[in-house]
Design an enzyme around this catalytic site. Sequence first.
Site, short mmCIF file in Angstrom:
data_model
loop_
_atom_site.label_atom_id
_atom_site.label_comp_id
_atom_site.label_asym_id
_atom_site.label_seq_id
_atom_site.Cartn_x
_atom_site.Cartn_y
_atom_site.Cartn_z
N GLY A 1 -6.91 13.35 7.30
CA GLY A 1 -7.60 12.15 6.98
C GLY A 1 -8.96 11.99 7.58
O GLY A 1 -9.23 12.86 8.74
N GLU B 1 -0.35 15.64 14.79
CA GLU B 1 -0.56 14.04 15.06
C GLU B 1 -0.08 13.58 16.37
O GLU B 1 -0.66 12.66 16.93
CB GLU B 1 0.16 13.33 13.93
CG GLU B 1 -0.87 13.42 12.50
CD GLU B 1 -0.34 14.77 11.94
OE1 GLU B 1 -1.20 15.40 11.06
OE2 GLU B 1 0.68 15.59 12.14
N ASP C 1 3.12 12.78 10.00
CA ASP C 1 3.14 11.54 8.93
C ASP C 1 3.03 12.28 7.42
O ASP C 1 3.12 13.47 7.27
CB ASP C 1 1.93 10.87 9.02
CG ASP C 1 0.50 11.41 8.96
OD1 ASP C 1 0.40 12.69 9.20
OD2 ASP C 1 -0.55 10.54 8.89
N GLY D 1 -2.79 15.08 6.38
CA GLY D 1 -2.70 14.53 5.06
C GLY D 1 -3.17 15.47 3.88
O GLY D 1 -2.57 15.35 2.79
#
Length: 386
Positions: free
Chosen positions: A80, A150, A158, A127
């Site tokens: 992301g 992360e 995630d 992501g």
Amino acid sequence: MVVANLDQAATQPQLPVESELLIEEKGVARFATLNRPRVLNCINLSMLQALAESYERWEGDDSVGFIVLKGAGRVFCAGGDLKMFYGLGKLDESWKVMVYVKYWLDYHIATFKKPLVALWHGLVMGGGAGLSVTGTFRVATEKTIFAMPEAALGLHTDCGASYWLSHLGGSLGEFLSLTGHRLDGAEMYACGLATHFVPLQSLPDLEKRLAELPSGDEEAVRAVIDSFHSPAPISATSILHKREAMDRIFSKDSIEDIVQALEVELEETQEQWVKETLKILKRSSPTGLRVTFTSIRTGRNLSRAECLKREYRLTINALRGTVTDDFYEGIRAIVVDKDNAPKWNPRSTQEVTQEKLDLVFKPFKDADELQLPRDNEPRWTGKFVA
């Protein structure tokens, strides 16, 4: 349910969608290319919107047989757009729409009704992995690098990873999620993250053969990819050779126990991977580590949908600074200022209390949860509502 106009939710000027996501129709195949190579194809809202709209249309179109997802340039997707989150800050929740659409799309990709092919070259992180690792076919090359970093940033593993990493077997999921360790393409194939290994120079020919297929039959797609499949051995220094010790250490019941076991292992063996792992854990966000550890451990016993809904809450709480601002501090130190000197709060995993963990894992009110379709609902319900 009234669907919001996602364009109105964008918080900053966006490049034209067609320049950020390239769509090509080649026979029964649809090729989607993430096209932000200057920023490592990092995902933004307009890309997610275009992907969501395209996947929904393709699933219902009988003329579409299968989907191929790839990245422009030398990278698949580095995750992301963290600078966007940092720029908005925790007081401007306009980032919520991007988080929602991402998790909602990850679910629909994981449950897509037609074959999905991911061509992984270069970085596959965060992501970007979430958009592709649940697809039917995942093709790695000698230039592929996978990581989920992360926890070191003060976030948590995630985009559905608490489900698919926790199912890799042994404690590999805990190791990868807590350390952010990078795997190359051969290792990705060896551990099951990739379904195939194809030399980078063969990818253009593979794409050409896929584009020539007369149907989207899964076995026909598999046969083409199989014909290019040429697995490479993992290197002599691969972390996968340390699975026995890794499983023994990372199966412990807490971060503190894992660190203690690593310290004992280092004293006994003096192995470099143990030394490096300890260094990573000790410089990572204590909150990120504890939240990630809990998420991975519980993910083994939850459904994919339950994992995504829970991870959505965790991400929203991290962006809101519900118990700590570590995520913003991690982005500042590692991505923005690049001083690599984050000041975590709290400073140790012992200070991350069960009360704080319970708060970030606590379910939201039903209307504020990620709305995934139930068995008796149309598949593409649950779009973001303003």
